[in-house]
Write a protein that holds these residues in place. Structure first.
Motif, PDB file in Angstrom:
ATOM      1  N   PHE A 289       0.824  -1.209   0.000  1.00 58.40           N
ATOM      2  CA  PHE A 289       0.000   0.000   0.000  1.00 58.40           C
ATOM      3  C   PHE A 289       0.859   1.260   0.000  1.00 58.40           C
ATOM      4  O   PHE A 289       0.575   2.217  -0.715  1.00 58.40           O
ATOM      5  CB  PHE A 289      -0.939  -0.006   1.214  1.00 58.40           C
ATOM      6  N   GLY A 290       1.917   1.265   0.810  1.00 53.70           N
ATOM      7  CA  GLY A 290       2.703   2.477   0.964  1.00 53.70           C
ATOM      8  C   GLY A 290       3.683   2.749  -0.142  1.00 53.70           C
ATOM      9  O   GLY A 290       4.010   3.917  -0.427  1.00 53.70           O
ATOM     10  N   PHE A 291       4.192   1.692  -0.799  1.00 56.52           N
ATOM     11  CA  PHE A 291       5.233   1.874  -1.820  1.00 56.52           C
ATOM     12  C   PHE A 291       4.804   1.435  -3.213  1.00 56.52           C
ATOM     13  O   PHE A 291       4.967   2.189  -4.179  1.00 56.52           O
ATOM     14  CB  PHE A 291       6.498   1.106  -1.419  1.00 56.52           C
ATOM     15  N   ALA A 418      -1.791  -6.826  -5.379  1.00 55.90           N
ATOM     16  CA  ALA A 418      -2.947  -6.859  -6.275  1.00 55.90           C
ATOM     17  C   ALA A 418      -4.086  -6.008  -5.732  1.00 55.90           C
ATOM     18  O   ALA A 418      -4.700  -5.218  -6.456  1.00 55.90           O
ATOM     19  CB  ALA A 418      -3.411  -8.300  -6.484  1.00 55.90           C
ATOM     20  N   VAL A 419      -4.375  -6.167  -4.430  1.00 58.05           N
ATOM     21  CA  VAL A 419      -5.457  -5.399  -3.815  1.00 58.05           C
ATOM     22  C   VAL A 419      -5.122  -3.913  -3.809  1.00 58.05           C
ATOM     23  O   VAL A 419      -5.957  -3.066  -4.171  1.00 58.05           O
ATOM     24  CB  VAL A 419      -5.718  -5.891  -2.378  1.00 58.05           C
ATOM     25  N   ALA A 420      -3.894  -3.562  -3.401  1.00 58.53           N
ATOM     26  CA  ALA A 420      -3.515  -2.156  -3.281  1.00 58.53           C
ATOM     27  C   ALA A 420      -3.573  -1.442  -4.625  1.00 58.53           C
ATOM     28  O   ALA A 420      -4.151  -0.360  -4.746  1.00 58.53           O
ATOM     29  CB  ALA A 420      -2.106  -2.051  -2.681  1.00 58.53           C
ATOM     30  N   VAL A 421      -2.963  -2.051  -5.648  1.00 52.08           N
ATOM     31  CA  VAL A 421      -2.913  -1.402  -6.959  1.00 52.08           C
ATOM     32  C   VAL A 421      -4.301  -1.302  -7.585  1.00 52.08           C
ATOM     33  O   VAL A 421      -4.690  -0.261  -8.119  1.00 52.08           O
ATOM     34  CB  VAL A 421      -1.947  -2.167  -7.895  1.00 52.08           C
ATOM     35  N   ALA A 422      -5.075  -2.383  -7.506  1.00 50.79           N
ATOM     36  CA  ALA A 422      -6.416  -2.362  -8.091  1.00 50.79           C
ATOM     37  C   ALA A 422      -7.333  -1.388  -7.365  1.00 50.79           C
ATOM     38  O   ALA A 422      -8.082  -0.624  -7.991  1.00 50.79           O
ATOM     39  CB  ALA A 422      -7.023  -3.764  -8.072  1.00 50.79           C
ATOM     40  N   ALA A 423      -7.278  -1.392  -6.030  1.00 50.78           N
ATOM     41  CA  ALA A 423      -8.132  -0.491  -5.260  1.00 50.78           C
ATOM     42  C   ALA A 423      -7.754   0.962  -5.520  1.00 50.78           C
ATOM     43  O   ALA A 423      -8.628   1.828  -5.700  1.00 50.78           O
ATOM     44  CB  ALA A 423      -8.017  -0.808  -3.770  1.00 50.78           C
ATOM     45  N   TYR A 424      -6.463   1.260  -5.556  1.00 50.08           N
ATOM     46  CA  TYR A 424      -6.008   2.623  -5.821  1.00 50.08           C
ATOM     47  C   TYR A 424      -6.523   3.091  -7.181  1.00 50.08           C
ATOM     48  O   TYR A 424      -7.097   4.174  -7.301  1.00 50.08           O
ATOM     49  CB  TYR A 424      -4.482   2.669  -5.793  1.00 50.08           C
ATOM     50  N   GLY A 425      -6.309   2.263  -8.206  1.00 51.13           N
ATOM     51  CA  GLY A 425      -6.733   2.649  -9.551  1.00 51.13           C
ATOM     52  C   GLY A 425      -8.227   2.855  -9.651  1.00 51.13           C
ATOM     53  O   GLY A 425      -8.703   3.804 -10.285  1.00 51.13           O
ATOM     54  N   GLY A 447      -5.633   8.442   2.143  1.00 50.32           N
ATOM     55  CA  GLY A 447      -6.160   7.141   2.558  1.00 50.32           C
ATOM     56  C   GLY A 447      -5.052   6.130   2.770  1.00 50.32           C
ATOM     57  O   GLY A 447      -5.107   5.316   3.708  1.00 50.32           O
ATOM     58  N   LEU A 448      -4.026   6.168   1.933  1.00 52.08           N
ATOM     59  CA  LEU A 448      -2.900   5.250   2.085  1.00 52.08           C
ATOM     60  C   LEU A 448      -2.154   5.508   3.399  1.00 52.08           C
ATOM     61  O   LEU A 448      -1.650   4.574   4.029  1.00 52.08           O
ATOM     62  CB  LEU A 448      -1.934   5.389   0.903  1.00 52.08           C
TER      63      LEU A 448
END
Length: 466
Positions: A289-291, A418-425, A447-448
Motif C-alpha cells: 500500500f505504501g510503496f 494486487a489489492v492495493a494497486v487495483a483499489a487505488y486505480g 487514505g494510504l
C-alpha cells in the motif's frame, strides 16, 4: 585436529564452497520474475500492434502472469517441503524458461496469454522454493546477508524491468523481452546440480501433497484475484465482481474446513497462531500500500498533472527506487552490528507512513527539492524491510516447513500488491469523474497514510515482546 574430525568437517566445508553458486543461481532466477512483472507492460503496445490483439487480450498478458503467480505461491511452498526445495526450484525455473520461449514465439494473443499464465506458475515456484533454499543453506549473519541480497535483487528487477524492456522493444523487438527471460533462467538451471549438493535434503518422506487443499486454495485465489483485476473494468459494485468475491469467501471457508482435518495441509493453520510470524507476514502488505501503489501510479501523476515528459518522470522516480536497492544491505549490516531486526522493521513502516504523508506536498508545479526527501524516505521504508522480513519469518518455523512459510509470506505480498494497486486505480478513476486527477491523487494518498498507520500499529502489536 584428528583425522576423524577432518573427515567430518570436509562435507561441511564443501557445502559452504557451493553456497556462492547457489546464491547466484537463486538470485538470478529471482531477478527475472519481478523484471517480468514490471517490464512486460512496456511491451504491450508493440505486442498489440504486431499481433492485432484487443485491449482485453493485452491486459491478460500481464494479468494472467500476476493471477497465476499469486494463486500458486503457497501451494508450491507446501509442495517443496514434501518433494524437495531444489526439485521445485528447478521445475519452476524450467517451466518459466519454456513458457518464456513460447511467449517469444507466440503467433497470437491467446497463445501468449496462456504462456504467460504458465510463466506465473513457474515464477511462484521460484520465489517459494528459492527463499526456502536460502533459509536452509544459510544461518545466522550469513542468512541475513543472503536475504538482504534477495530483497535487493527483487527490487532491482522490478525497478529496472521497464527500462530493460523498453530498450529491447526499441532495438530488437518485443519478442526479445521474453527471449531474455528464457536465456537467463536457462543459465540458472545449469547451477541446479551445485544447489542440490549445497542444500540439505528436505524431503518429508512420510508426508503427502495436499491435492484437495491445494486446489481449493488455488480456486480461492483465482476467484479473488480475478475479481480484483476485473473490478477496474466492470466496477467494484457490479454483479460479476460481487459474485466472484462471494464465491471466493465460500471457497476459503471450505478450504479452512479441509485444512483443519488434513494430516498434511497445504497451509498449517497453526502458523496463524504464531503472533510474530503473522506480524512479519503483514509487513509486505503494508509495503504494498505504501510503496507499490506509488511505484505504479506516481509516474502517471508526474506526466498528467505536473507536465513532465516520460524521460523526466523516469529520472525523478529514481528518488523512490534507488533507496530500495541500497537499504536491504544496510539493514543486514545493522542487524549484524546488534541493531534489533524488530526495530528496523518498525522504522521501515514509519518511513512508509511519513514518506507518503510528505508526498501530499506534490502539486502541478512542485519543485523537485520539495518532494525529494519524502520520495527517498518512502523508498527507504520499502527497502529496509525487503529481505529482512523473509529471513526473520522463516527463522521462526521448523526447517521442514520453510517452503510453506515462504509461500504464505509471498502470497500475502502478491495478494497485497494486487489489492492495493487495483483499489487505488479504481478509487482514483471514480474520484476523477467528479473532480481533477490532482485532487483524486491527494485524497487516495491520504487514505494510504491511514491504511499505513493501521497496518503499522497492528504489526507493532504483533511483534511486541510477550
Amino acid at each position: 585436529m584428528s583425522a576423524t574430525t577432518a573427515e567430518q568437517l570436509k562435507p561441511v566445508e564443501e557445502a559452504r564452497g557451493r553456497r556462492g553458486p547457489t546464491l547466484a543461481a537463486v538470485l538470478l532466477a529471482v531477478f527475472v520474475v519481478p523484471m517480468s512483472i514490471s517490464g512486460t507492460a512496456v511491451a504491450l503496445p508493440a505486442i498489440g500492434a504486431d499481433l492485432g490483439a484487443s485491449d482485453t487480450a493485452l491486459q491478460w498478458v500481464v494479468n494472467a502472469f500476476n493471477v497465476a503467480f499469486a494463486c500458486c505461491t503457497l501451494v508450491w511452498g507446501s509442495v517443496a517441503d514434501v518433494v524437495g526445495r531444489v526439485r521445485v526450484f528447478a521445475a519452476g525455473a524450467a517451466l518459466f524458461a519454456v513458457a518464456s520461449a513460447v511467449s517469444a514465439l507466440a503467433p497470437g494473443a491467446l497463445v501468449l496469454d496462456v504462456a504467460r499464465a504458465l510463466a506465473g506458475v513457474g515464477g511462484a515456484a521460484i520465489f517459494s522454493a528459492g527463499a526456502a533454499i536460502l533459509s536452509t543453506a544459510y544461518e545466522g549473519p550469513a542468512r541475513a546477508r543472503a536475504f538482504a541480497l534477495f530483497g535487493t535483487v527483487a527490487g532491482v528487477g522490478i525497478s529496472l524491468g521497464p527500462t530493460l524492456a523498453g530498450q529491447l522493444v526499441a532495438t530488437a523487438g518485443w519478442r526479445w523481452v521474453f527471449a531474455l527471460h528464457a536465456a537467463a533462467l536457462a543459465v540458472a538451471l545449469l547451477a541446479v546440480p551445485l544447489i542440490a549438493r549445497s542444500v540439505p535434503t528436505s524431503v518429508r518422506g512420510s508426508a503427502r501433497v495436499d491435492v484437495v487443499g491445494g486446489l481449493l486454495f488455488v480456486a480461492t485465489m483465482v476467484l479473488l484475484t480475478t475479481g480484483i483485476v476485473q473490478a477496474s473494468q466492470w466496477g467494484w459494485g457490479s454483479a460479476g465482481v460481487l459474485a466472484l468475491f462471494v464465491a471466493a469467501v465460500v471457497a476459503l471457508c471450505v478450504f479452512v474446513g479441509v485444512e483443519r482435518r488434513s494430516a498434511h495441509p497445504v497451509l498449517d493453520l497453526g502458523l496463524l497462531r504464531e503472533r510474530r510470524f503473522v506480524g512479519l507476514a503483514l509487513v509486505p502488505v503494508a509495503a504494498s500500500f505504501g510503496f507499490v501503489t506509488m511505484l505504479t501510479y506516481l509516474p502517471s501523476y508526474l506526466t498528467a498533472v505536473t507536465g513532465r515528459d516520460g524521460s523526466a518522470a523516469g529520472w525523478l522516480m529514481l528518488l523512490l527506487t534507488v533507496p530500495v536497492l541500497v537499504s536491504p544491505v544496510l539493514a543486514a549490516k545493522l542487524v549484524e552490528r546488534g541493531v534489533s531486526a524488530t526495530v528496523l522493521i518498525l522504522v521501515s513502516l514509519g518511513c512508509l507512513v511519513v514518506g507518503d504523508l510528505g508526498l501530499l506536498l506534490f502539486s502541478p508545479h512542485v519543485s523537485v527539492a520539495v518532494v525529494a526527501l519524502p520520495m527517498i524516505v518512502t523508498g527507504a521504508g520499502m527497502g529496509l524491510s525487503a529481505g529482512l522480513v523473509d529471513g526473520q519469518a522463516l527463522a521462526l518455523v521448523a526447517p521442514e516447513r520453510a517452503g510453506m512459510a515462504a509461500g504464505f509470506v509471498n502470497t500475502l505480498r502478491l495478494g497485497g500488491e494486487a489489492v492495493a494497486v487495483a483499489a487505488y486505480g479504481s478509487v482514483v478513476a471514480t474520484l476523477t469523474r467528479s473532480g481533477t486527477y490532482d485532487s483524486a491523487f491527494h485524497v487516495v494518498l491520504g487514505g494510504l497514510v491511514v491504511v499505513g498507520l493501521l497496518l503499522g500499529g497492528g504489526v507493532a502489536v504483533l511483534l511486541r515482546r510477550r
